[in-house]
Design a protein around this motif. Structure first.
Motif, short mmCIF file in Angstrom:
data_model
loop_
_atom_site.label_atom_id
_atom_site.label_comp_id
_atom_site.label_asym_id
_atom_site.label_seq_id
_atom_site.Cartn_x
_atom_site.Cartn_y
_atom_site.Cartn_z
N SER A 286 -12.28 -19.65 10.15
CA SER A 286 -12.27 -18.24 10.54
C SER A 286 -12.49 -17.30 9.36
O SER A 286 -12.50 -16.08 9.55
CB SER A 286 -10.94 -17.90 11.22
N GLY A 287 -12.65 -17.86 8.17
CA GLY A 287 -12.99 -17.03 7.02
C GLY A 287 -12.05 -17.11 5.84
O GLY A 287 -12.28 -16.42 4.83
N ALA A 288 -11.00 -17.91 5.91
CA ALA A 288 -10.10 -18.05 4.77
C ALA A 288 -10.79 -18.78 3.62
O ALA A 288 -11.62 -19.66 3.84
CB ALA A 288 -8.84 -18.81 5.19
N PHE A 289 -10.41 -18.42 2.39
CA PHE A 289 -11.04 -19.04 1.21
C PHE A 289 -10.38 -20.35 0.82
O PHE A 289 -10.86 -21.05 -0.07
CB PHE A 289 -11.03 -18.07 0.02
N GLY A 290 -9.31 -20.70 1.49
CA GLY A 290 -8.59 -21.94 1.23
C GLY A 290 -7.45 -22.04 2.22
O GLY A 290 -7.42 -21.33 3.24
N HIS A 291 -6.47 -22.88 1.90
CA HIS A 291 -5.36 -23.08 2.85
C HIS A 291 -4.18 -23.69 2.10
O HIS A 291 -4.34 -24.42 1.12
CB HIS A 291 -5.78 -24.02 3.97
N THR A 292 -2.97 -23.34 2.61
CA THR A 292 -1.74 -23.95 2.08
C THR A 292 -1.08 -24.79 3.16
O THR A 292 -0.88 -24.32 4.29
CB THR A 292 -0.76 -22.88 1.59
N TYR A 293 -0.76 -26.01 2.80
CA TYR A 293 0.04 -26.92 3.63
C TYR A 293 1.51 -26.76 3.24
O TYR A 293 1.83 -26.32 2.14
CB TYR A 293 -0.43 -28.35 3.37
N GLY A 294 2.40 -27.13 4.15
CA GLY A 294 3.80 -27.19 3.79
C GLY A 294 4.52 -28.26 4.57
O GLY A 294 4.16 -28.57 5.71
N HIS A 295 5.53 -28.84 3.95
CA HIS A 295 6.44 -29.75 4.65
C HIS A 295 7.85 -29.19 4.54
O HIS A 295 8.28 -28.76 3.47
CB HIS A 295 6.40 -31.16 4.07
N HIS A 296 8.55 -29.21 5.66
CA HIS A 296 9.86 -28.56 5.74
C HIS A 296 10.86 -29.14 4.73
O HIS A 296 11.75 -28.42 4.25
CB HIS A 296 10.38 -28.72 7.17
N CYS A 297 10.73 -30.42 4.43
CA CYS A 297 11.69 -31.06 3.54
C CYS A 297 11.23 -31.10 2.09
O CYS A 297 11.96 -31.57 1.22
CB CYS A 297 12.01 -32.47 4.04
N ILE A 298 10.02 -30.60 1.84
CA ILE A 298 9.52 -30.51 0.46
C ILE A 298 9.72 -29.11 -0.10
O ILE A 298 10.16 -28.96 -1.25
CB ILE A 298 8.05 -30.95 0.38
N TRP A 299 9.43 -28.07 0.68
CA TRP A 299 9.67 -26.72 0.14
C TRP A 299 11.13 -26.57 -0.26
O TRP A 299 11.45 -25.92 -1.26
CB TRP A 299 9.27 -25.63 1.14
N SER A 300 12.00 -27.22 0.50
CA SER A 300 13.44 -27.12 0.30
C SER A 300 13.98 -28.17 -0.67
O SER A 300 15.14 -28.09 -1.06
CB SER A 300 14.14 -27.29 1.65
N MET A 301 13.14 -29.18 -0.99
CA MET A 301 13.54 -30.32 -1.81
C MET A 301 14.84 -30.94 -1.27
O MET A 301 15.83 -31.14 -1.97
CB MET A 301 13.68 -29.93 -3.27
N THR A 302 14.77 -31.28 0.02
CA THR A 302 15.92 -31.81 0.74
C THR A 302 16.32 -33.19 0.21
O THR A 302 15.47 -34.05 -0.03
CB THR A 302 15.58 -31.92 2.24
N THR A 303 17.62 -33.40 0.04
CA THR A 303 18.13 -34.69 -0.41
C THR A 303 19.06 -35.35 0.61
O THR A 303 19.46 -36.50 0.44
CB THR A 303 18.89 -34.55 -1.73
N GLU A 304 19.42 -34.62 1.67
CA GLU A 304 20.29 -35.19 2.70
C GLU A 304 19.69 -34.90 4.08
O GLU A 304 19.41 -33.75 4.40
CB GLU A 304 21.71 -34.61 2.62
N GLN A 305 19.54 -35.92 4.87
CA GLN A 305 18.95 -35.77 6.21
C GLN A 305 19.91 -35.05 7.15
O GLN A 305 21.11 -35.33 7.18
CB GLN A 305 18.62 -37.14 6.78
N THR A 306 19.36 -34.10 7.91
CA THR A 306 20.08 -33.44 8.99
C THR A 306 19.10 -33.28 10.16
O THR A 306 17.90 -33.50 9.99
CB THR A 306 20.58 -32.05 8.57
N PRO A 307 19.58 -32.87 11.34
CA PRO A 307 18.62 -32.62 12.42
C PRO A 307 17.64 -31.49 12.10
O PRO A 307 16.57 -31.42 12.72
CB PRO A 307 19.53 -32.25 13.60
N TYR A 308 17.98 -30.60 11.16
CA TYR A 308 17.08 -29.50 10.81
C TYR A 308 16.11 -29.90 9.71
O TYR A 308 14.93 -29.54 9.73
CB TYR A 308 17.89 -28.28 10.38
N PHE A 309 16.60 -30.64 8.73
CA PHE A 309 15.75 -31.21 7.67
C PHE A 309 15.83 -32.73 7.84
O PHE A 309 16.80 -33.36 7.42
CB PHE A 309 16.26 -30.81 6.28
N ILE A 310 14.79 -33.32 8.44
CA ILE A 310 14.96 -34.65 9.03
C ILE A 310 14.66 -35.81 8.08
O ILE A 310 14.73 -36.96 8.50
CB ILE A 310 14.13 -34.79 10.32
#
Length: 433
Positions: A286-310
């Protein structure tokens, strides 16, 4: 090692390019807590993984969201000192002693450069000037924001892999919010001599263009299409930015994260690889010059599993959506770059909602994305009778399969190899020499 080239806006104001004018396709990853949570070895492990998967930008925050002022990093350090009133003070960065907080930031920025990665560096998360939600504390005003910005700009003026990102997922509601960001931008430019690009990360379901498009300091727009609805509509955000004047580059810097709860509720299930692929192709075509991916447990650097950070962040490094992002970069970089435009006229008709298709073209090629593998009719008349070669491109694998050759004056019906959820395909059309 040679420094990475600095980035600048292309002459047509639609893309980013290197200093020498060569194209730059932004393939970003989201790791807001990188400086705050990881030690040296973990940071290098993360960066090496992302470099191997062809990511070339990492989005990270200096004063991070998860109590980034009030809790220590791995090495027991914090970014700011307390002033005489006992408040964390942006004019007082803590640079005392051995391996302070900013030494750690330096180390990560430099290792990223060695791996060919730019740091999209947020001076602060937005809750430090607008406590709309989160824990803050609010520490910025217009005056100390400029001092802090100048200090940051001076500290990183010789790093060529820095892109400044203001904002941080908070709305601009009051004059103070605008003043803080303008002062930060002015301080950064004063500190680094204006050598690094500046943009703004907005809150969900909006773009920096909403309030800031005409700000002189805003070099390109960022969109956060967000994590609410499962049906992707980020092509609308990108198209709206693309239509604005003056023209500025734009990208979706926070689409739905892989394994993020849909609409923030675990009971709704989680976004998957199909969702993150669809967001990427929708935005770029649609015209973007690039793109950013994200993973919910990487942006947060999760170390313990929960139902929210799986899952833990190391497990999340190898999720399929992350590995598949390199294919859209490869696809775009394999064609002429600076002549690419969005062009829905390549489609004779379209579908709605989750089946909406997007198309983009350059002078001698066209690309059409079908998110669920449904058939469509392509309009080839724009190639004035030239012979056109058609192939399927698989967004899951990056592999091509040849279809055939057609007259560039026809309308042709194409049926992708498979259909159904997760069976997205790109039709590649190329003029034959």
């Amino acid at each position: 090692m040679e420094d990475l080239q600095r980035l600048k806006v292309s002459d047509n104001n639609r893309f980013l390019v290197h200093e020498d004018g060569t194209p730059f396709f932004w393939l970003g990853d989201t790791t807001w807590e990188l400086f705050h949570k990881l030690n040296r070895e973990e940071a290098v492990e993360y960066l090496e993984n992302r470099a191997e998967l062809k990511f070339n930008v990492v989005q990270a925050v200096a004063l991070s969201e998860f109590e980034g002022l009030t809790t220590d990093n791995y090495y027991g350090r914090r970014p700011l000192k307390l002033n005489a009133e006992g408040l964390y003070d942006p004019t007082m960065p803590d640079t005392d002693g051995d391996y302070h907080y900013w030494n750690h930031v330096d180390y990560i920025v430099d290792r990223a450069a060695e791996l060919g990665i730019y740091i999209a560096l947020l001076p602060t998360w937005g809750d430090k000037y607008n406590l709309a939600w989160g824990k803050g504390p609010v520490v910025f005003d217009a005056d100390n924001a400029r001092v802090y910005g100048k200090w940051l700009g001076e500290r990183y003026k010789d790093r060529t892999n820095i892109i400044w990102v203001l904002g941080g997922d908070r709305p601009l509601h009051t004059g103070l919010h605008f003043d803080v960001n303008r002062s930060l931008a002015a301080g950064l430019s004063e500190g680094d001599g204006g050598s690094n690009l500046i943009t703004f990360h907005p809150c969900g379901n909006t773009s920096s263009s909403l309030h800031l498009h005409n700000e002189s300091w805003l070099d390109f727009n960022m969109i956060q299409s967000g994590h609410h609805a499962q049906v992707r509509v980020n092509y609308g955000h990108v198209s709206a930015d693309y239509a604005k004047t003056p023209a500025k580059p734009t990208l979706d810097a926070e689409p739905c994260y892989e394994d993020h709860p849909i609409n923030f509720k675990e009971a709704n299930g989680y976004f998957d690889q199909a969702d993150v692929r669809q967001a990427a192709y929708y935005a770029v075509f649609s015209g973007a010059f690039g793109h950013t991916y994200g993973h919910h447990c990487i942006w947060s650097m999760t170390t313990e599993q929960t139902p929210y950070f799986i899952m833990e962040w190391r497990e999340a490094l190898n999720r399929p959506g992350a590995a598949q992002m390199q294919h859209i970069r490869g696809l775009i970089e394999s064609h002429s770059f600076l002549d690419r435009v969005p062009d829905q006229s390549l489609l004779a008709a379209n579908l709605e909602g989750a089946n909406y298709m997007v198309a983009t073209r350059g002078e001698r090629y066209g690309l059409i994305y079908s998110p669920n593998g449904l058939a469509f009719t392509a309009v080839l008349r724009g190639w004035n009778g030239s012979r056109v070669s058609a192939s399927w491109f698989d967004p899951r694998t990056g592999l091509y399969s040849k279809i055939g050759e057609y007259e560039g004056s026809d309308e042709v019906r194409f049926t992708p190899p498979t259909s159904g959820r997760g069976c997205d395909w790109v039709l590649e059309l190329s003029i034959i020499e």
